[in-house]
Enzyme design. Structure first.
Site, mmCIF file in Angstrom:
data_model
loop_
_atom_site.group_PDB
_atom_site.id
_atom_site.type_symbol
_atom_site.label_atom_id
_atom_site.label_comp_id
_atom_site.label_asym_id
_atom_site.label_seq_id
_atom_site.Cartn_x
_atom_site.Cartn_y
_atom_site.Cartn_z
ATOM 1 N N LEU A 13 0.865 -1.187 0.000
ATOM 2 C CA LEU A 13 0.000 0.000 0.000
ATOM 3 C C LEU A 13 0.897 1.231 0.000
ATOM 4 C CD1 LEU A 13 -2.587 -1.076 2.753
ATOM 5 C CD2 LEU A 13 -2.465 -1.743 0.333
ATOM 6 N N VAL A 18 9.207 5.216 -0.260
ATOM 7 C CA VAL A 18 9.543 3.913 0.321
ATOM 8 C C VAL A 18 8.896 2.779 -0.471
ATOM 9 C CG1 VAL A 18 9.615 2.536 2.430
ATOM 10 C CG2 VAL A 18 9.667 5.035 2.598
ATOM 11 N N GLY A 19 7.593 2.927 -0.766
ATOM 12 C CA GLY A 19 6.862 1.852 -1.447
ATOM 13 C C GLY A 19 7.510 1.473 -2.770
ATOM 14 N N LYS A 107 5.209 5.550 11.659
ATOM 15 C CA LYS A 107 5.467 5.879 13.072
ATOM 16 C C LYS A 107 4.317 6.660 13.694
ATOM 17 C CE LYS A 107 7.861 9.023 10.434
ATOM 18 N NZ LYS A 107 8.953 9.015 9.493
ATOM 19 N N ASP A 203 7.569 14.230 15.269
ATOM 20 C CA ASP A 203 8.061 12.987 14.661
ATOM 21 C C ASP A 203 8.957 12.242 15.664
ATOM 22 O OD1 ASP A 203 8.762 11.374 12.040
ATOM 23 O OD2 ASP A 203 10.675 11.870 12.971
ATOM 24 N N LYS A 207 8.432 8.484 17.698
ATOM 25 C CA LYS A 207 9.442 7.416 17.761
ATOM 26 C C LYS A 207 9.810 7.123 19.218
ATOM 27 C CE LYS A 207 11.070 8.675 13.199
ATOM 28 N NZ LYS A 207 11.927 9.607 12.453
HETATM 29 P P1 NAP Z 1 5.067 9.186 0.005
HETATM 30 O O1 NAP Z 1 6.278 9.301 -0.846
HETATM 31 O O2 NAP Z 1 4.255 10.405 0.260
HETATM 32 O O3 NAP Z 1 4.132 8.058 -0.632
HETATM 33 C C1 NAP Z 1 2.860 7.782 -0.148
HETATM 34 C C2 NAP Z 1 2.203 6.789 -1.077
HETATM 35 O O4 NAP Z 1 0.955 6.387 -0.489
HETATM 36 C C3 NAP Z 1 1.895 7.336 -2.467
HETATM 37 O O5 NAP Z 1 2.208 6.390 -3.439
HETATM 38 C C4 NAP Z 1 0.399 7.620 -2.418
HETATM 39 O O6 NAP Z 1 -0.270 7.416 -3.650
HETATM 40 C C5 NAP Z 1 -0.079 6.556 -1.451
HETATM 41 N N1 NAP Z 1 -1.279 7.002 -0.726
HETATM 42 C C6 NAP Z 1 -1.401 8.011 0.155
HETATM 43 N N2 NAP Z 1 -2.669 8.122 0.578
HETATM 44 C C7 NAP Z 1 -3.358 7.168 -0.062
HETATM 45 C C8 NAP Z 1 -4.718 6.794 -0.075
HETATM 46 N N3 NAP Z 1 -5.631 7.441 0.649
HETATM 47 N N4 NAP Z 1 -5.095 5.738 -0.858
HETATM 48 C C9 NAP Z 1 -4.174 5.108 -1.622
HETATM 49 N N5 NAP Z 1 -2.878 5.416 -1.657
HETATM 50 C C10 NAP Z 1 -2.482 6.441 -0.896
HETATM 51 O O7 NAP Z 1 5.445 8.592 1.459
HETATM 52 P P2 NAP Z 1 6.795 7.863 1.886
HETATM 53 O O8 NAP Z 1 7.856 8.876 2.127
HETATM 54 O O9 NAP Z 1 7.072 6.740 0.977
HETATM 55 O O10 NAP Z 1 6.373 7.311 3.342
HETATM 56 C C11 NAP Z 1 5.500 6.210 3.466
HETATM 57 C C12 NAP Z 1 5.425 5.798 4.949
HETATM 58 O O11 NAP Z 1 6.730 5.441 5.407
HETATM 59 C C13 NAP Z 1 4.931 6.906 5.895
HETATM 60 O O12 NAP Z 1 4.171 6.342 6.940
HETATM 61 C C14 NAP Z 1 6.224 7.475 6.459
HETATM 62 O O13 NAP Z 1 6.039 8.070 7.733
HETATM 63 C C15 NAP Z 1 7.056 6.217 6.564
HETATM 64 N N6 NAP Z 1 8.489 6.463 6.562
HETATM 65 C C16 NAP Z 1 9.048 7.172 5.532
HETATM 66 C C17 NAP Z 1 10.400 7.404 5.523
HETATM 67 C C18 NAP Z 1 11.047 8.187 4.413
HETATM 68 O O14 NAP Z 1 12.256 8.424 4.469
HETATM 69 N N7 NAP Z 1 10.319 8.592 3.391
HETATM 70 C C19 NAP Z 1 11.215 6.920 6.584
HETATM 71 C C20 NAP Z 1 10.612 6.150 7.599
HETATM 72 C C21 NAP Z 1 9.258 5.940 7.573
HETATM 73 P P3 NAP Z 1 0.043 8.356 -4.937
HETATM 74 O O15 NAP Z 1 1.443 7.965 -5.362
HETATM 75 O O16 NAP Z 1 -0.969 7.943 -5.932
HETATM 76 O O17 NAP Z 1 -0.078 9.746 -4.465
#
Ligand code: NAP
Length: 441
Positions: A13, A18-19, A107, A203, A207
């Site tokens: 999801l 990250v995804g 988190k 944040d 944590k």
């Molecule tokens: P991101 O780049 O903003 O990506 C979020 C993804 O989730 C996007 O692909 C978005 O879809 C999808 N999404 C959001 N809301 C949605 C919804 N209502 N229905 C369906 N899809 C939805 O976020 P990220 O940086 O990868 O972070 C993801 C998670 O990992 C978060 O909880 C964050 O706190 C955690 N995290 C991130 C990092 C980091 O360095 N980035 C580090 C540790 C933890 P679209 O692409 O279509 O917009």
């Protein structure tokens, strides 16, 4: 290696920072992962908001119907990488209720809903893993829950937010003030458009709640964590910190305390603090994270590395995914939530720490003794005092700055002292009050 085991179906999801990295690793390392797990991982679908054919994966893998994806019979493990609390909470609960194991990096969600999610995992006899929720790539959840499961953790202290660590490192190394260091962090992509969650310490507090819960076998939520951000830290504070042989770091501190009556309590707190340059956390710079764990038998352990970013965070997610998949193949489950200790949370007023207080005062005789008297009245013992004359733009003397460093005192005693100092005629203003961590005096 070819395995005869039934494939493990995975739904991811989120396809953001990250995804997308998790999906890449699942695809690129398919053979190795199958060998390590004992069954192939098969990506069944990716949940996103925007379903389009320009996203670098076959469009038929993408869906905006999260509920339908997590409900599929051929999905065994759901990897939640959407954030924030909702819609992630609803999706995870739904997945757990349907008997899927869940891996998440969220988190914000884990800091408020661990109890509810852990119970749902318990009811369904499935795994709920969240290594990536704290400090990105750095393994810290698994060492606390597994490697140290037989020891008694006393303290977990760390730098767990890369954005604020970058800003503070810049201020320290260049003498920049807070706003220009924040602007730099934004330009380089280290700070988000709205940096509030990072710079106000939310944040790091999330944590800290997760770390304290695990370290002390007690449910601690983000609301239990005392929190101060870095927005008031000035370049003058850094100059004073240097003169005292320190730097300034935003610390998340989780501690097991024993009261005078012998009762155990938990303290979880986040604030900017002076740290001696000789302390291991002082040399953690830029966007890096580090966590120092102190346990009764193990002594001090330090974990250091990249605390954020797509690929580093995906590494931690993949570790959890492999564990959850192995459990599916071999049977069994990972550790459940451990909350048996149920220790009370200590209010910040009772926490003893050392303090640094910087104030502008009138430049005349007797000022120092008036200031010292206010500390003495409340039994806040002074360890060090520095006084500097200040000059105006024309080079004329215009008052003085006094910096006081205390021995350990409670937050309550220090707050009273600062209020009384602010009321003194000779004190023109309190510039800052910061804690001093990493010393034992
Ligand atoms: P991101 O780049 O903003 O990506 C979020 C993804 O989730 C996007 O692909 C978005 O879809 C999808 N999404 C959001 N809301 C949605 C919804 N209502 N229905 C369906 N899809 C939805 O976020 P990220 O940086 O990868 O972070 C993801 C998670 O990992 C978060 O909880 C964050 O706190 C955690 N995290 C991130 C990092 C980091 O360095 N980035 C580090 C540790 C933890 P679209 O692409 O279509 O917009």
């Amino acid at each position: 290696m070819v395995t005869d085991e039934k494939p493990i179906g995975v739904a991811v999801l989120g396809f953001g920072n990250v995804g997308s990295q998790v999906v890449r690793i699942i695809e690129e390392s398919a053979q190795d992962l199958a060998a390590r797990i004992g069954a192939p991982l098969v990506l069944r679908g990716i949940g996103v908001r925007r379903v389009a054919d320009d996203r670098g994966v076959p469009i038929d893998l993408l869906t905006d119907d999260i509920e339908a994806l997590v409900s599929r019979d051929d999905v065994d493990i759901v990897v939640e990488l959407m954030g924030p609390v909702e819609p992630a909470r609803k999706a995870i609960l739904s997945a757990l209720e349907k008997g899927k194991s869940v891996v998440t990096a969220n988190k914000a969600l884990m800091a408020v809903s661990t109890g509810e999610l852990a119970q749902a995992a318990e009811n369904a006899h499935v795994d709920l893993y969240f290594e990536a929720a704290v400090a990105g790539a750095i393994p810290v959840i698994r060492p606390l829950t597994q490697s140290l499961a037989g020891d008694t953790v006393i303290r977990v202290a760390g730098i767990v937010n890369g954005t604020t660590n970058y800003i503070l490192s810049e201020m320290d190394s260049t003498g920049a003030d807070y706003s220009s260091a924040l602007a730099d962090a934004s330009a380089l992509g280290y700070a988000e458009a709205d940096p509030t969650a990072d710079v106000e310490g939310y944040d790091a507090a999330a944590k800290a709640a997760i770390l304290a819960s695990i370290a002390f076998h007690t449910r601690v939520t983000a609301d239990d964590v005392y929190r101060e951000g870095i927005t008031k830290v000035s370049s003058a504070d850094f100059a004073s910190a240097r003169a005292l042989g320190c730097t300034i770091k935003l610390l998340a501190i989780c501690e097991r305390l024993t009261t005078d009556e012998g009762q155990q309590r938990v303290s979880a707190r986040v604030y900017p603090a002076l740290v001696p340059l000789s302390h291991p956390l002082a040399s953690v710079n830029g966007a890096f994270n580090a966590v120092v764990v102190e346990a009764e038998a193990a002594g001090r352990l330090m974990f250091y590395g990249q605390g954020a970013g797509g690929a580093p965070t995906a590494s931690a997610v993949m570790g959890d995914l492999v564990m959850a998949a192995r459990n599916r193949v071999q049977g069994g489950r990972g550790p459940r939530e451990s909350k048996y200790a149920k220790l009370p949370i200590s209010p910040i007023g009772f926490i003893p720490t050392r303090y640094y207080v910087s104030m502008n005062v009138a430049d005349r005789p007797g000022v120092l003794s008036s200031v010292a008297a206010e500390f003495g009245k409340r039994e806040v013992s002074i360890a060090e005092v520095r006084q500097e004359g200040m000059v105006d733009e024309g080079g004329q003397r215009c008052g003085a700055r006094i910096v006081v460093v205390t021995h350990q005192a409670t937050d309550a005693a220090l707050s009273e002292t600062v209020e009384a100092l602010a009321d003194l005629d000779v004190v023109e203003g309190i510039n800052s009050v910061l804690r001093l961590e990493g010393t034992s005096e």
